[in-house]
Design a protein around this motif. Structure first.
Motif, mmCIF file in Angstrom:
data_model
loop_
_atom_site.group_PDB
_atom_site.id
_atom_site.type_symbol
_atom_site.label_atom_id
_atom_site.label_comp_id
_atom_site.label_asym_id
_atom_site.label_seq_id
_atom_site.Cartn_x
_atom_site.Cartn_y
_atom_site.Cartn_z
ATOM 1 N N SER A 37 3.132 12.527 7.731
ATOM 2 C CA SER A 37 2.111 11.798 6.987
ATOM 3 C C SER A 37 2.443 11.624 5.502
ATOM 4 N N LYS A 38 3.490 12.254 5.041
ATOM 5 C CA LYS A 38 3.859 12.135 3.633
ATOM 6 C C LYS A 38 4.207 10.687 3.291
ATOM 7 N N ILE A 39 3.551 10.112 2.284
ATOM 8 C CA ILE A 39 3.805 8.729 1.872
ATOM 9 C C ILE A 39 4.992 8.713 0.918
ATOM 10 N N ILE A 40 5.978 7.883 1.240
ATOM 11 C CA ILE A 40 7.197 7.827 0.428
ATOM 12 C C ILE A 40 7.303 6.546 -0.391
ATOM 13 N N GLU A 98 7.508 7.087 9.516
ATOM 14 C CA GLU A 98 8.051 5.761 9.813
ATOM 15 C C GLU A 98 9.550 5.709 9.540
ATOM 16 N N LYS A 131 5.804 2.060 -0.821
ATOM 17 C CA LYS A 131 4.982 0.928 -0.393
ATOM 18 C C LYS A 131 5.868 -0.300 -0.261
ATOM 19 N N ASP A 135 1.696 1.045 2.722
ATOM 20 C CA ASP A 135 2.234 2.392 2.566
ATOM 21 C C ASP A 135 3.255 2.706 3.655
ATOM 22 N N VAL A 136 4.320 3.389 3.243
ATOM 23 C CA VAL A 136 5.367 3.807 4.175
ATOM 24 C C VAL A 136 5.387 5.329 4.220
ATOM 25 N N SER A 137 5.313 5.881 5.409
ATOM 26 C CA SER A 137 5.322 7.333 5.565
ATOM 27 C C SER A 137 6.709 7.826 5.952
ATOM 28 N N GLN A 143 10.256 0.771 -6.008
ATOM 29 C CA GLN A 143 8.859 0.480 -5.722
ATOM 30 C C GLN A 143 8.270 -0.596 -6.629
ATOM 31 N N SER A 178 -1.214 3.795 13.700
ATOM 32 C CA SER A 178 -2.097 4.556 12.818
ATOM 33 C C SER A 178 -3.507 4.615 13.397
#
Length: 623
Positions: free
Chosen positions: A334-337, A398, A339, A393-395, A521, A51
């Motif tokens: 970059s979309k966060i899916i 990833e 944590k 955060d997980v994108s 989550q 990052s």
């Protein structure tokens, strides 16, 4: 007077010859990488894309911009010397750059680095030969792999050669390539590409080079460190092995290394062959210096891989080009899916040897996706998990880095006996850290690695409600896997030949993982004992090895603490593994030569050379 002059001339000639012998030594510098796996951008300690924040903290490694800088610096430092830059394959697969550009981005950056030669890896065939042709058309350096044998129908044509001869500093240097024999199981070369035997084809190519008067020959391989040591380095007239495939870090300074850099192997020709490999994912640049005598025989070899860390400043022009290519994929990546509460371990070392957090997560996600269809068991290959994910955060990027192969969910039915056979296949390459290792959900199994291949599964239980019961060999179960394995990949032929009612066109695994994480989550990584390894000796534990007494007239059991003081073995002996033992160290202790580790390995079912199990007793055969 004439007599004295002749004597003087003879003396001068002798001096010139002796001086010539000294200057006839030839030094070759080899820079090399392997298993880039589309890590175009820099990576973090979890092998995922680094990052901006991590870059700011100087926590990033590798990437093509750093590699370009380091290679240019090394070439400048070695100006006037004999230098080769070699690539040992698997440039494809591992990031959205490959998913988007299908190898063309990798080709562009490898061209900028000006490689001298490359061998193909098994993943170069992941998009069949169709996906490889575009890469081969774009690269500006030769690609050599002796055991890639295209048919007359193949689109590859003659773009992959068995070998090449390069003139380096006025000397002929031959390079012969080889890829893993099981590439058809690991990837998808297609019907028009035959993968021949690595040793047979390499041997034939070396013989051709010798006929041409080439006396310095490098085997550039993608077969794995164990195979390089056991077979490739022992081929007559092979002088150096530069390898890939097993992602092996060889080093003289890193305690996590699988072996020394270089690892010297005795060739039957009476000389030693240096074997090298440089980790993976652009994190290291191999740096080897080999000295040949005037007959082309290796006199000395030295070096160490260079860590491509934040001290290496990225090439700015390459960074700019990387950013340009990244624009079309940035929004998705970059979309966060979700944590994570903690890092999720998806490391190669763990997921190819035992239950790992990423394996449990992915298998559970797959099973959750199809549970409404009556599916109760998930089996996925540890080698399909390509990275860990850090905490926070997980994108989506990833998730794709973990599961980059665009595999889909596949469902089918299989009898219990065939499920057990599938697990045996998954455990058949433990010594090589094979990617077929089975990560599971909906069942538990235990195994004994000391048993021969095909007999390693100790027990299998399947989940029924909240409880587990024995696997019924005659019962038909519903399973979920990925389409690659369902079609026989990684040696899972039983899925293809015995599976019934197969459907291979479910959602992509990366989407399944992303959806599961989003629904749980915050996510907390876990393992729960669904895979266990039993002690090799009955009653043995890591802290308390089983007591065995060998006949006094033939063997003597030796405590681990005495290994370092062992004198060379004159007859068979035994050794109980202690913490920190490696086969190399044991061979050095017992035989005085670490390169003889393969003798101990062969006598004990070929255990992983640097992942020995404490408390297990090894047979030490006579030298």
């Amino acid at each position: 007077m004439i007599r004295h002059m002749r004597t003087g001339l003879m003396t001068a000639s002798i001096f010139a010859l002796s001086s010539g012998a000294a200057f006839a030594d030839y030094e070759l510098n080899i820079l090399h990488i392997n298993d880039l796996h589309s890590r175009v951008e820099s990576i973090n300690k979890f092998d995922s894309t680094c990052s901006t924040e991590e870059e700011g903290k100087n926590e990033c490694f590798g990437g093509v911009a750093r590699l370009k800088t380091l290679i240019d610096q090394k070439r400048q430092d070695m100006s006037g010397k004999n230098v080769l830059l070699l690539n040992a394959g698997d440039n494809f697969q591992g990031s959205l750059f490959f998913t988007t550009y299908k190898g063309l981005a990798e080709a562009e950056f490898l061209n900028l680095m000006k490689f001298d030669a490359m061998t193909v890896g098994n993943h170069e065939f992941d998009e069949s030969e169709d996906g490889l042709v575009g890469f081969l058309e774009k690269v500006e350096f030769p690609v050599v792999t002796a055991n890639v044998l295209p048919s007359y129908k193949s689109k590859i044509g003659d773009r992959i050669k068995p070998s090449i001869v390069l003139e380096v500093g006025g000397q002929k240097v031959g390079i012969v390539g080889a890829v893993a024999n099981d590439t058809p199981e690991l990837s998808s070369p297609g019907p028009d590409i035959l993968i021949g035997d690595d040793v047979a084809t390499t041997t034939a190519a070396v013989e051709e080079l010798k006929k041409q008067g080439v006396d310095k020959i490098i085997a550039l391989t993608h077969v794995g460190y164990p195979r390089d040591l056991a077979a490739i380095a022992k081929i007559p007239d092979v002088d150096i092995v530069v390898g890939g495939h097993s992602h092996s870090l060889l080093s003289n300074t890193d305690e996590k290394a699988e072996g020394p850099y270089p690892t010297m192997v005795d060739n039957p020709g009476g000389y030693k062959v240096p074997v090298v490999q440089a980790g993976s994912y652009s994190k290291y640049l191999g740096d080897l210096v080999v000295t040949f005598d005037d007959k082309g025989v290796v006199k000395a070899a030295k070096g160490d891989p260079i860590l491509v860390d934040s001290s290496v400043k990225p090439d700015q022009s390459v960074l700019t080009r990387v950013a340009e290519l990244a624009k079309p994929i940035e929004e998705l990546r970059s979309k966060i899916i979700g944590k994570n509460e903690a890092p999720i371990d998806g490391s190669r070392e763990t997921c190819r040897a035992k239950e790992c957090e990423m394996g449990s997560l992915v298998a559970d996600a797959m099973l959750d996706r199809v549970k409404g269809q009556g599916v109760t068991i998930a089996i996925t290959n540890g080698g399909g998990l390509r990275a860990s994910i850090d905490a926070g955060d997980v994108s989506m990027g990833e998730a794709i880095t973990v599961l980059p192969f665009q595999n889909t969910v596949a469902t089918f039915q299989l009898k219990g006996a065939d499920i057990k056979a599938a697990l045996e296949n998954g455990l058949s390459k433990l010594e090589e850290a094979g990617g077929r290792f089975p990560q599971v959900a909906g069942l538990k199994y235990s195994f004994d690695r000391s048993e021969p291949v095909g007999s390693r599964v100790v027990s299998v239980e399947v989940k029924d409600g909240e409880a587990y019961g024995p696997l019924d060999p005659a019962k038909t179960y519903s399973l979920v896997t990925n389409n690659y394995m369902r079609n026989g990949g990684d040696g899972y032929d039983v899925f293809k030949t015995k599976g019934e009612n197969a459907y291979d066109y479910g959602p992509g695994l990366e989407t399944v993982l992303a959806d599961y994480l989003a629904a749980h989550q915050p996510f907390k990584p876990y393992t729960d004992g669904r895979i266990t390894e039993v002690a090799a000796a009955a009653g043995a534990t890591a802290a308390e090895p089983a007591a065995e007494t060998a006949p006094a007239d033939t063997t003597a059991t030796q405590p681990a603490s005495d290994a370092a003081a062992t004198t060379p073995a004159t007859g068979p002996q035994k050794h109980v593994i202690a913490k920190g033992d490696t086969l190399w160290d044991l061979a050095k202790a017992f035989y005085g030569d670490g390169a003889l580790w393969a003798k101990i390995s062969a006598a004990n079912g070929k255990p992983a050379p640097r992942h020995l199990h404490v408390g297990t007793e090894l047979e030490i055969p006579a030298k």
